[in-house]
Write a protein that holds these residues in place. Structure first.
Motif, PDB file in Angstrom:
ATOM      1  N   SER A  82       0.646  -1.309   0.019  1.00  0.00           N
ATOM      2  CA  SER A  82      -0.098   0.085   0.113  1.00  0.00           C
ATOM      3  C   SER A  82       0.762   1.344   0.196  1.00  0.00           C
ATOM      4  N   ARG A  83       0.004   2.279  -0.468  1.00  0.00           N
ATOM      5  CA  ARG A  83       0.914   3.847  -0.323  1.00  0.00           C
ATOM      6  C   ARG A  83       1.422   3.908   1.206  1.00  0.00           C
ATOM      7  N   ALA A  84       0.599   3.509   2.204  1.00  0.00           N
ATOM      8  CA  ALA A  84       0.707   3.881   3.469  1.00  0.00           C
ATOM      9  C   ALA A  84       2.186   3.238   3.827  1.00  0.00           C
ATOM     10  N   ALA A  85       2.001   1.880   3.501  1.00  0.00           N
ATOM     11  CA  ALA A  85       3.671   1.260   3.815  1.00  0.00           C
ATOM     12  C   ALA A  85       4.790   1.693   3.018  1.00  0.00           C
ATOM     13  N   ARG A  86       4.490   2.127   1.806  1.00  0.00           N
ATOM     14  CA  ARG A  86       5.486   2.774   1.026  1.00  0.00           C
ATOM     15  C   ARG A  86       5.882   4.197   1.483  1.00  0.00           C
ATOM     16  N   ASP A  87       5.141   4.878   2.046  1.00  0.00           N
ATOM     17  CA  ASP A  87       5.390   6.277   2.502  1.00  0.00           C
ATOM     18  C   ASP A  87       5.501   6.503   3.665  1.00  0.00           C
ATOM     19  N   ALA A  88       5.441   5.643   4.720  1.00  0.00           N
ATOM     20  CA  ALA A  88       5.499   5.837   6.217  1.00  0.00           C
ATOM     21  C   ALA A  88       7.043   6.217   6.395  1.00  0.00           C
ATOM     22  N   ILE A  89       6.960   6.845   7.308  1.00  0.00           N
ATOM     23  CA  ILE A  89       8.068   7.685   7.885  1.00  0.00           C
ATOM     24  C   ILE A  89       8.524   6.950   9.394  1.00  0.00           C
ATOM     25  N   TYR A  90       9.639   6.221   9.629  1.00  0.00           N
ATOM     26  CA  TYR A  90      10.164   5.896  10.797  1.00  0.00           C
ATOM     27  C   TYR A  90      10.967   6.650  11.525  1.00  0.00           C
ATOM     28  N   LEU A  91      10.802   6.883  12.575  1.00  0.00           N
ATOM     29  CA  LEU A  91      11.829   7.868  13.517  1.00  0.00           C
ATOM     30  C   LEU A  91      12.206   7.092  14.711  1.00  0.00           C
ATOM     31  N   GLN A  92      13.491   7.132  15.129  1.00  0.00           N
ATOM     32  CA  GLN A  92      13.829   6.557  16.466  1.00  0.00           C
ATOM     33  C   GLN A  92      13.719   7.898  17.472  1.00  0.00           C
ATOM     34  N   ALA A  93      12.821   7.642  18.585  1.00  0.00           N
ATOM     35  CA  ALA A  93      12.602   8.796  19.271  1.00  0.00           C
ATOM     36  C   ALA A  93      12.257   8.259  20.679  1.00  0.00           C
ATOM     37  N   ASP A  94      12.495   9.302  21.613  1.00  0.00           N
ATOM     38  CA  ASP A  94      12.098   9.259  22.868  1.00  0.00           C
ATOM     39  C   ASP A  94      10.673   9.367  23.060  1.00  0.00           C
ATOM     40  N   ILE A  95       9.835   8.248  23.229  1.00  0.00           N
ATOM     41  CA  ILE A  95       8.135   8.463  23.139  1.00  0.00           C
ATOM     42  C   ILE A  95       7.947   9.021  24.543  1.00  0.00           C
ATOM     43  N   CYS A  96       6.560  10.026  24.602  1.00  0.00           N
ATOM     44  CA  CYS A  96       6.405  10.563  25.755  1.00  0.00           C
ATOM     45  C   CYS A  96       5.759   9.754  26.936  1.00  0.00           C
ATOM     46  N   ARG A  97       5.394   8.605  26.624  1.00  0.00           N
ATOM     47  CA  ARG A  97       5.251   7.797  27.836  1.00  0.00           C
ATOM     48  C   ARG A  97       6.197   6.920  27.940  1.00  0.00           C
ATOM     49  N   ALA A  98       6.920   6.559  28.969  1.00  0.00           N
ATOM     50  CA  ALA A  98       7.902   5.526  29.151  1.00  0.00           C
ATOM     51  C   ALA A  98       7.521   4.117  29.179  1.00  0.00           C
ATOM     52  N   ASP A  99       6.378   3.704  28.981  1.00  0.00           N
ATOM     53  CA  ASP A  99       5.817   2.333  29.065  1.00  0.00           C
ATOM     54  C   ASP A  99       5.524   2.109  27.610  1.00  0.00           C
ATOM     55  N   LEU A 100       5.588   2.855  26.726  1.00  0.00           N
ATOM     56  CA  LEU A 100       5.402   2.802  25.069  1.00  0.00           C
ATOM     57  C   LEU A 100       6.630   2.277  24.615  1.00  0.00           C
ATOM     58  N   LEU A 101       6.525   1.601  23.530  1.00  0.00           N
ATOM     59  CA  LEU A 101       7.650   1.519  22.732  1.00  0.00           C
ATOM     60  C   LEU A 101       7.830   1.783  21.404  1.00  0.00           C
ATOM     61  N   VAL A 102       6.364   1.946  20.966  1.00  0.00           N
ATOM     62  CA  VAL A 102       6.140   2.275  19.627  1.00  0.00           C
ATOM     63  C   VAL A 102       4.935   3.559  19.864  1.00  0.00           C
ATOM     64  N   GLU A 103       4.853   4.378  19.037  1.00  0.00           N
ATOM     65  CA  GLU A 103       3.828   5.378  19.021  1.00  0.00           C
ATOM     66  C   GLU A 103       3.665   5.677  17.283  1.00  0.00           C
ATOM     67  N   ILE A 104       2.350   5.491  16.893  1.00  0.00           N
ATOM     68  CA  ILE A 104       1.953   5.716  15.626  1.00  0.00           C
ATOM     69  C   ILE A 104       0.976   7.163  15.186  1.00  0.00           C
ATOM     70  N   GLU A 105       1.551   7.672  14.513  1.00  0.00           N
ATOM     71  CA  GLU A 105       0.707   9.057  14.462  1.00  0.00           C
ATOM     72  C   GLU A 105       0.072   9.008  12.864  1.00  0.00           C
ATOM     73  N   ALA A 106      -1.106   9.057  12.599  1.00  0.00           N
ATOM     74  CA  ALA A 106      -1.861   8.905  11.348  1.00  0.00           C
ATOM     75  C   ALA A 106      -2.272  10.372  10.814  1.00  0.00           C
ATOM     76  N   HIS A 107      -2.166  10.654   9.798  1.00  0.00           N
ATOM     77  CA  HIS A 107      -2.851  11.953   9.454  1.00  0.00           C
ATOM     78  C   HIS A 107      -3.782  11.415   8.079  1.00  0.00           C
ATOM     79  N   GLY A 108      -5.181  11.872   7.942  1.00  0.00           N
ATOM     80  CA  GLY A 108      -5.874  11.780   6.482  1.00  0.00           C
ATOM     81  C   GLY A 108      -6.657  12.983   6.432  1.00  0.00           C
ATOM     82  N   PHE A 109      -7.269  13.013   5.378  1.00  0.00           N
ATOM     83  CA  PHE A 109      -8.135  14.064   5.031  1.00  0.00           C
ATOM     84  C   PHE A 109      -9.399  13.620   4.459  1.00  0.00           C
ATOM     85  N   ALA A 110     -10.544  14.125   5.016  1.00  0.00           N
ATOM     86  CA  ALA A 110     -12.028  13.998   4.693  1.00  0.00           C
ATOM     87  C   ALA A 110     -12.476  15.162   3.461  1.00  0.00           C
ATOM     88  N   PRO A 111     -13.120  14.515   2.555  1.00  0.00           N
ATOM     89  CA  PRO A 111     -13.555  15.469   1.624  1.00  0.00           C
ATOM     90  C   PRO A 111     -14.609  16.528   2.124  1.00  0.00           C
TER      91      PRO A 111
END
Length: 80
Positions: free
Chosen positions: A46-75
């Protein structure tokens, strides 16, 4: 759950493969597994898989290892 609420409010669906993602990974060693699971969820070709951006970061909650942010547009509704 978040996509369902967004769809309800906007009145249109937000398919996972149609969104744009930023994936924050706490530990670089986890990237390959995170990428594999993410691509299975959105479709590996999918385009989502192809265009995803992966970043190494300190996530705001210490108990999380992964955080995913998603954006979309509604017509916007067309004027009558």
């Amino acid at each position: 759950a978040v996509r369902a609420v967004a769809a309800e409010r906007a009145g249109v669906p937000f398919p996972a493969e149609a969104l744009t993602y930023t994936v924050y990974v706490r530990r670089p060693a986890d990237l390959a597994v995170v990428r594999e699971v993410f691509e299975q969820a959105v479709g590996p070709l999918s385009r989502a898989a192809r265009d995803a951006i992966y970043l190494q970061a300190d996530i705001c909650r210490a108990d999380l290892l992964v955080e995913i942010e998603a954006h979309g547009f509604a017509p916007t509704p067309k004027a009558a």
